[in-house]
Design a protein around this motif. Structure first.
Motif, PDB file in Angstrom:
ATOM      1  N   GLN A 122       0.837  -1.207   0.000  1.00 16.43           N
ATOM      2  CA  GLN A 122       0.000   0.000   0.000  1.00 16.43           C
ATOM      3  C   GLN A 122       0.868   1.252   0.000  1.00 16.43           C
ATOM      4  O   GLN A 122       0.579   2.228  -0.719  1.00 16.43           O
ATOM      5  CB  GLN A 122      -0.916  -0.014   1.219  1.00 16.43           C
ATOM      6  CG  GLN A 122      -1.870   1.179   1.274  1.00 16.43           C
ATOM      7  CD  GLN A 122      -2.758   1.136   2.502  1.00 16.43           C
ATOM      8  OE1 GLN A 122      -2.497   0.391   3.425  1.00 16.43           O
ATOM      9  NE2 GLN A 122      -3.794   1.934   2.518  1.00 16.43           N
ATOM     10  N   SER A 123       1.927   1.233   0.812  1.00 17.85           N
ATOM     11  CA  SER A 123       2.831   2.393   0.843  1.00 17.85           C
ATOM     12  C   SER A 123       3.471   2.625  -0.517  1.00 17.85           C
ATOM     13  O   SER A 123       3.595   3.761  -0.977  1.00 17.85           O
ATOM     14  CB  SER A 123       3.910   2.180   1.908  1.00 17.85           C
ATOM     15  OG  SER A 123       3.333   2.020   3.181  1.00 17.85           O
ATOM     16  N   GLN A 124       3.840   1.520  -1.157  1.00 19.81           N
ATOM     17  CA  GLN A 124       4.434   1.662  -2.491  1.00 19.81           C
ATOM     18  C   GLN A 124       3.426   2.224  -3.482  1.00 19.81           C
ATOM     19  O   GLN A 124       3.760   3.083  -4.311  1.00 19.81           O
ATOM     20  CB  GLN A 124       4.949   0.306  -2.962  1.00 19.81           C
ATOM     21  CG  GLN A 124       6.115  -0.227  -2.137  1.00 19.81           C
ATOM     22  CD  GLN A 124       6.510  -1.637  -2.534  1.00 19.81           C
ATOM     23  OE1 GLN A 124       5.837  -2.274  -3.347  1.00 19.81           O
ATOM     24  NE2 GLN A 124       7.597  -2.146  -1.962  1.00 19.81           N
ATOM     25  N   LEU A 125       2.186   1.731  -3.414  1.00 20.21           N
ATOM     26  CA  LEU A 125       1.161   2.234  -4.337  1.00 20.21           C
ATOM     27  C   LEU A 125       0.826   3.697  -4.050  1.00 20.21           C
ATOM     28  O   LEU A 125       0.600   4.486  -4.981  1.00 20.21           O
ATOM     29  CB  LEU A 125      -0.100   1.372  -4.224  1.00 20.21           C
ATOM     30  CG  LEU A 125       0.022  -0.054  -4.778  1.00 20.21           C
ATOM     31  CD1 LEU A 125      -1.247  -0.852  -4.499  1.00 20.21           C
ATOM     32  CD2 LEU A 125       0.280  -0.016  -6.281  1.00 20.21           C
ATOM     33  N   ILE A 126       0.782   4.038  -2.752  1.00 22.44           N
ATOM     34  CA  ILE A 126       0.518   5.441  -2.419  1.00 22.44           C
ATOM     35  C   ILE A 126       1.639   6.333  -2.943  1.00 22.44           C
ATOM     36  O   ILE A 126       1.397   7.427  -3.482  1.00 22.44           O
ATOM     37  CB  ILE A 126       0.352   5.592  -0.889  1.00 22.44           C
ATOM     38  CG1 ILE A 126      -0.937   4.910  -0.434  1.00 22.44           C
ATOM     39  CG2 ILE A 126       0.338   7.060  -0.486  1.00 22.44           C
ATOM     40  CD1 ILE A 126      -1.106   4.906   1.062  1.00 22.44           C
ATOM     41  N   GLN A 127       2.863   5.829  -2.768  1.00 20.61           N
ATOM     42  CA  GLN A 127       3.988   6.607  -3.291  1.00 20.61           C
ATOM     43  C   GLN A 127       3.898   6.749  -4.805  1.00 20.61           C
ATOM     44  O   GLN A 127       4.177   7.813  -5.360  1.00 20.61           O
ATOM     45  CB  GLN A 127       5.303   5.922  -2.886  1.00 20.61           C
ATOM     46  CG  GLN A 127       6.547   6.702  -3.266  1.00 20.61           C
ATOM     47  CD  GLN A 127       6.646   8.024  -2.530  1.00 20.61           C
ATOM     48  OE1 GLN A 127       6.094   8.178  -1.458  1.00 20.61           O
ATOM     49  NE2 GLN A 127       7.327   8.990  -3.132  1.00 20.61           N
TER      50      GLN A 127
END
Length: 483
Positions: free
Chosen positions: A226-231
């Protein structure tokens, strides 16, 4: 009747209750032990069964089983030697009573035994007194003899009554014992079930612990993804924003460059005019006026470029979460144009009509302007994406259009973003604000834009974000923020 009375009250007492000839009494002496023996054995048998001596006192029970031996021995002496002693049966009966008393004393902890002993005590005392009188060949006076006889009847009734009570008490104790056994069995069953339940709970706990560890690991991986996608979403938004700002800032820079070149040409003309022997004053004034106007235009467009750069810096700065009074009209106009020019920077052939309907007197709202700006940028970007998709479908006579409207509704300020693009199907509208849900092709969207926008408006600002749409006709997103 005579036999029962002789057994319970003794031979001499029976003579007081019944009237017989001397011949009858003499004949009875020959059979006293023959009758007393079976009766005593019957009494002992009843005693053994009543108190379950085979289980309670097994050794003493075997001793009582030989109670017939003295009776048989005495009857043999009487039959062989013709020895007739009226006290022989009384002595035998008293001996049997003594065995009964000993048995009851051994069973002292058993309540019915104590009750039977209490019932037997008056009768035994009466028989002992009677035996003593017969042994000493003594006689009571007539009034006392009558009382003594009545007491013998009373002791018999007392014995019968308390024996019945002891029988009832024994039944109650048996019921209580059975109930205790059932309760003990129930407790053992419950204990067994509890042990089984504890085992199952332990197994289940171990399974749940393992599952929890697996889920925790999956959650950590999901959070990382999720953090990667948000980034990725932030980088995509930043790219669109950068492209829009570059296209937007290019216009004032072109104006500045153009007016600077024109101003330089005007200065050259003014210098040439001043070198002439007879300069044209009116031309000089005209050149100076044009030069002044160009400088004003350069200043105006320079300020516009500075404003764009300032907005870019504010947008790129991490949100502090601090709220301030925000003009939504200015915010909507700025981000509408940024989104439009950002899309045009990627596709020069794209054009759309922009409609703005801003309320002339719109109250300021207390909000985090950077966060609300991200929401508006996402809504505008989606709107332009929808109209661009419909335009690329080749529909005849279609003209892309995106509009934004602001107004006050009660104690809230409403911002509506409407487009005439492809629209949103009913099934998609129900999931449109869910994280990672997107209708865009792979690589063009992460499904986090609208989810983050919904959280910013609803959770961060206490407002609402809704959508209405008709498939194939367009969509309308409505943001409401409290004043």
């Amino acid at each position: 009747m005579r036999v029962l009375g002789d057994v319970l009250l003794g031979r001499r007492t029976a003579q007081l209750f019944f009237t017989h000839s001397s011949c009858e009494m003499s004949a009875l002496y020959n059979f006293d032990l023959l009758v007393a023996g079976p009766l005593c054995m019957l009494i002992v048998l009843v005693l053994r069964r009543f108190f379950d001596l085979a289980e309670r006192l097994p050794r003493w029970n075997r001793v009582l089983s030989w109670v017939w031996a003295p009776a048989l021995f005495g009857f043999g002496i009487t039959a062989v030697f013709r020895y007739r002693n009226p006290l022989l049966d009384d002595a035998y009966m008293l001996g049997v009573y003594a065995l009964v008393v000993v048995t009851l004393l051994l069973l002292w902890s058993y309540r019915p035994a104590r009750l039977v002993l209490l019932a037997l005590a008056p009768l035994l005392l009466h028989r002992l007194i009677k035996f003593g009188l017969d042994l000493g060949d003594l006689r009571l006076l007539a009034p006392y003899a009558s009382i003594f006889t009545s007491l013998g009847k009373f002791t018999t009734l007392w014995l019968i009554g308390l024996v019945l009570v002891a029988r009832s008490q024994k039944r109650n104790l048996a019921k209580e014992q059975q109930q205790r056994q059932e309760e003990e069995q129930a407790r053992q069953l419950i204990a067994t079930q509890n042990a089984e339940l504890e085992r199952l709970v332990a197994e289940r706990s171990a399974t749940l612990t393992q599952q929890a560890a697996t889920l925790q690991q999956a959650l950590e991986e999901l959070q990382m993804t999720q953090s990667q996608l948000i980034q990725a979403e932030k980088m995509a938004s930043l790219g669109e924003l950068t492209a829009g700002i570059a296209h937007e800032i290019q216009n004032p820079l072109n104006f500045v460059n153009n007016f600077a070149e024109v101003s330089a040409e005007l200065l050259e003309e003014l210098a040439e005019e001043q070198t002439k022997p007879a300069p044209d004053t009116e031309l000089e004034l005209e050149l100076l006026a044009d030069l002044t106007q160009n400088l004003q235009k350069i200043t105006q467009h320079g300020q516009r470029a500075a404003s764009i750069v300032r907005g870019m810096l504010e947008h790129s700065r991490a949100s502090t979460g601090e709220r301030s009074l925000t003009d939504l009209n200015a915010l909507c106009d700025e981000y509408l144009r940024l989104a439009y020019h950002g899309l045009r920077a990627k596709d020069k052939s794209f054009n759309a009509t922009l409609h703005t309907d801003f309320a002339p007197v719109l109250p300021l709202v207390e909000a985090v302007s950077q966060d609300v700006g991200r929401v508006l940028l996402n809504l505008f970007t989606n709107a332009f994406y929808a109209v661009r998709q419909r335009q690329q479908a080749g529909e005849a006579g279609y003209a892309p259009s995106v509009g934004v409207r602001t107004r006050r509704v009660g104690d809230e300020v409403e911002v509506s973003v409407q487009d005439n693009g492809t629209g949103i199907a009913e099934a998609v509208r129900q999931k449109i604000f869910q994280p990672f849900f997107t209708t865009k092709p792979a690589g063009e969207g992460t499904g986090l834009g609208l989810s983050l926008a919904h959280d910013i408006i609803t959770q961060g600002h206490g407002g609402s974000l809704t959508v209405t749409s008709q498939e194939g006709q367009g969509a309308k997103f409505t943001v409401r923020l409290p004043i």
